[in-house]
Write a protein that holds these residues in place. Structure first.
Motif, PDB file in Angstrom:
ATOM      1  N   VAL A  26      54.513  64.760  31.975  1.00 52.40           N
ATOM      2  CA  VAL A  26      54.716  65.767  33.002  1.00 52.40           C
ATOM      3  C   VAL A  26      56.169  65.716  33.457  1.00 52.40           C
ATOM      4  O   VAL A  26      56.661  64.656  33.824  1.00 52.40           O
ATOM      5  N   THR A  27      56.838  66.857  33.431  1.00 48.92           N
ATOM      6  CA  THR A  27      58.206  66.936  33.920  1.00 48.92           C
ATOM      7  C   THR A  27      58.182  67.466  35.344  1.00 48.92           C
ATOM      8  O   THR A  27      57.722  68.578  35.587  1.00 48.92           O
ATOM      9  N   LEU A  28      58.632  66.631  36.268  1.00 49.67           N
ATOM     10  CA  LEU A  28      58.791  67.038  37.659  1.00 49.67           C
ATOM     11  C   LEU A  28      60.217  67.568  37.757  1.00 49.67           C
ATOM     12  O   LEU A  28      61.170  66.812  37.836  1.00 49.67           O
ATOM     13  N   THR A  29      60.334  68.877  37.710  1.00 48.68           N
ATOM     14  CA  THR A  29      61.642  69.507  37.582  1.00 48.68           C
ATOM     15  C   THR A  29      62.209  69.852  38.945  1.00 48.68           C
ATOM     16  O   THR A  29      61.531  70.427  39.786  1.00 48.68           O
ATOM     17  N   CYS A  30      63.466  69.488  39.110  1.00 45.70           N
ATOM     18  CA  CYS A  30      64.175  69.786  40.345  1.00 45.70           C
ATOM     19  C   CYS A  30      65.650  69.946  40.005  1.00 45.70           C
ATOM     20  O   CYS A  30      66.188  69.187  39.199  1.00 45.70           O
ATOM     21  N   ARG A  31      66.265  70.937  40.608  1.00 43.30           N
ATOM     22  CA  ARG A  31      67.677  71.202  40.337  1.00 43.30           C
ATOM     23  C   ARG A  31      68.410  71.311  41.668  1.00 43.30           C
ATOM     24  O   ARG A  31      67.971  71.993  42.577  1.00 43.30           O
ATOM     25  N   LEU A  32      69.534  70.629  41.747  1.00 38.17           N
ATOM     26  CA  LEU A  32      70.390  70.671  42.923  1.00 38.17           C
ATOM     27  C   LEU A  32      71.346  71.840  42.761  1.00 38.17           C
ATOM     28  O   LEU A  32      71.998  71.959  41.720  1.00 38.17           O
ATOM     29  N   SER A  33      71.419  72.685  43.765  1.00 40.37           N
ATOM     30  CA  SER A  33      72.227  73.901  43.628  1.00 40.37           C
ATOM     31  C   SER A  33      73.722  73.627  43.650  1.00 40.37           C
ATOM     32  O   SER A  33      74.485  74.345  43.028  1.00 40.37           O
ATOM     33  N   GLY A  85      73.262  69.589  37.773  1.00 38.22           N
ATOM     34  CA  GLY A  85      72.402  69.369  38.930  1.00 38.22           C
ATOM     35  C   GLY A  85      70.946  69.124  38.597  1.00 38.22           C
ATOM     36  O   GLY A  85      70.075  69.227  39.465  1.00 38.22           O
ATOM     37  N   ASP A  86      70.637  68.784  37.344  1.00 43.89           N
ATOM     38  CA  ASP A  86      69.252  68.561  36.913  1.00 43.89           C
ATOM     39  C   ASP A  86      68.779  67.182  37.378  1.00 43.89           C
ATOM     40  O   ASP A  86      69.194  66.159  36.846  1.00 43.89           O
ATOM     41  N   LEU A  87      67.905  67.150  38.377  1.00 43.58           N
ATOM     42  CA  LEU A  87      67.360  65.913  38.942  1.00 43.58           C
ATOM     43  C   LEU A  87      65.941  65.650  38.453  1.00 43.58           C
ATOM     44  O   LEU A  87      65.218  64.850  39.043  1.00 43.58           O
ATOM     45  N   SER A  88      65.551  66.309  37.389  1.00 37.21           N
ATOM     46  CA  SER A  88      64.184  66.212  36.869  1.00 37.21           C
ATOM     47  C   SER A  88      63.878  64.826  36.338  1.00 37.21           C
ATOM     48  O   SER A  88      64.743  64.157  35.774  1.00 37.21           O
ATOM     49  N   VAL A  89      62.623  64.414  36.523  1.00 37.87           N
ATOM     50  CA  VAL A  89      62.135  63.183  35.919  1.00 37.87           C
ATOM     51  C   VAL A  89      60.907  63.510  35.088  1.00 37.87           C
ATOM     52  O   VAL A  89      60.197  64.482  35.353  1.00 37.87           O
ATOM     53  N   VAL A  90      60.672  62.690  34.071  1.00 41.81           N
ATOM     54  CA  VAL A  90      59.498  62.835  33.212  1.00 41.81           C
ATOM     55  C   VAL A  90      58.560  61.679  33.509  1.00 41.81           C
ATOM     56  O   VAL A  90      58.972  60.515  33.514  1.00 41.81           O
ATOM     57  N   LEU A  91      57.316  62.004  33.779  1.00 38.94           N
ATOM     58  CA  LEU A  91      56.255  61.027  33.998  1.00 38.94           C
ATOM     59  C   LEU A  91      55.446  60.975  32.712  1.00 38.94           C
ATOM     60  O   LEU A  91      54.791  61.951  32.338  1.00 38.94           O
ATOM     61  N   LYS A  92      55.535  59.847  32.008  1.00 38.26           N
ATOM     62  CA  LYS A  92      54.853  59.699  30.723  1.00 38.26           C
ATOM     63  C   LYS A  92      53.387  59.352  30.918  1.00 38.26           C
ATOM     64  O   LYS A  92      53.026  58.619  31.829  1.00 38.26           O
ATOM     65  N   ASN A  93      52.558  59.884  30.019  1.00 39.71           N
ATOM     66  CA  ASN A  93      51.153  59.511  29.928  1.00 39.71           C
ATOM     67  C   ASN A  93      50.437  59.622  31.279  1.00 39.71           C
ATOM     68  O   ASN A  93      49.918  58.642  31.806  1.00 39.71           O
ATOM     69  N   ALA A  94      50.395  60.817  31.821  1.00 41.46           N
ATOM     70  CA  ALA A  94      49.790  61.052  33.131  1.00 41.46           C
ATOM     71  C   ALA A  94      48.323  60.620  33.157  1.00 41.46           C
ATOM     72  O   ALA A  94      47.610  60.741  32.160  1.00 41.46           O
ATOM     73  N   THR A  95      47.903  60.116  34.301  1.00 43.56           N
ATOM     74  CA  THR A  95      46.508  59.746  34.534  1.00 43.56           C
ATOM     75  C   THR A  95      46.058  60.353  35.859  1.00 43.56           C
ATOM     76  O   THR A  95      46.879  60.809  36.654  1.00 43.56           O
ATOM     77  N   THR A  96      44.758  60.321  36.119  1.00 43.80           N
ATOM     78  CA  THR A  96      44.259  60.840  37.391  1.00 43.80           C
ATOM     79  C   THR A  96      44.783  60.023  38.569  1.00 43.80           C
ATOM     80  O   THR A  96      44.831  60.525  39.690  1.00 43.80           O
ATOM     81  N   ASP A  97      45.206  58.797  38.340  1.00 43.27           N
ATOM     82  CA  ASP A  97      45.816  57.990  39.405  1.00 43.27           C
ATOM     83  C   ASP A  97      47.175  58.543  39.828  1.00 43.27           C
ATOM     84  O   ASP A  97      47.707  58.139  40.862  1.00 43.27           O
ATOM     85  N   ASP A  98      47.745  59.441  39.037  1.00 41.07           N
ATOM     86  CA  ASP A  98      49.041  60.047  39.360  1.00 41.07           C
ATOM     87  C   ASP A  98      48.904  61.257  40.274  1.00 41.07           C
ATOM     88  O   ASP A  98      49.910  61.839  40.688  1.00 41.07           O
TER      89      ASP A  98
END
Length: 141
Positions: A26-33, A85-98
């Motif tokens: 899952v990519t949690l995408t965020c960009r700083l303007s 300004g790409d501040l995105s992080v990738v969460l590998k192997n998502a689970t319901t605990d996420d």
């Protein structure tokens, strides 16, 4: 094949909802303007302790000292240079605990020098990880 889930979040901390299935990245995408240098980037989840992080970047590298154990070796910057300004992080192997609400905060050149925790979130994302076939009531259409 596992697909990634992407969502773009603007500078305003508007809540975005995304849905994923277990095992997906899952990519949690965020960009700083603005293009100021980021000194500290913190991704947190609202139900974690104040001193535990999903991801923390400072001193020009990721810092796992206070990273919550369930996120160790699973979260990384999408672009290690944070170009454009790409501040995105990738969460590998998502689970319901996420499941939960994720927020990003920054401290950088050109910003007030105050604690990152005191600064308002740049992006807020609610992640729902569900098993295939489960009801997706929270999914944004």
């Amino acid at each position: 094949m596992k697909a990634g889930v992407h969502i773009l979040c603007s500078f305003l901390a508007e809540l975005k909802n995304i849905t994923a299935e277990p095992g997906q990245n899952v990519t949690l995408t965020c960009r700083l303007s603005d293009q100021n240098q980021v000194l500290v980037l913190e991704w947190s989840r609202t139900d974690l302790q104040e001193d535990e992080y999903v991801f923390l970047y400072r001193d020009d590298k990721s810092d796992s000292d206070h990273q919550h154990k369930s996120f160790r070796n699973r979260v990384f910057l999408k672009d290690s240079r944070m170009g454009d300004g790409d501040l995105s992080v990738v969460l590998k192997n998502a689970t319901t605990d996420d499941n939960g609400t994720y927020q990003s905060r920054v401290e950088g050149n050109g910003r007030t020098r105050r604690s990152v925790l005191d600064s308002p979130p740049i992006c807020t994302i609610h992640l729902l990880v569900i098993l295939p076939g489960e009801q997706r009531d929270s999914e944004v259409k």
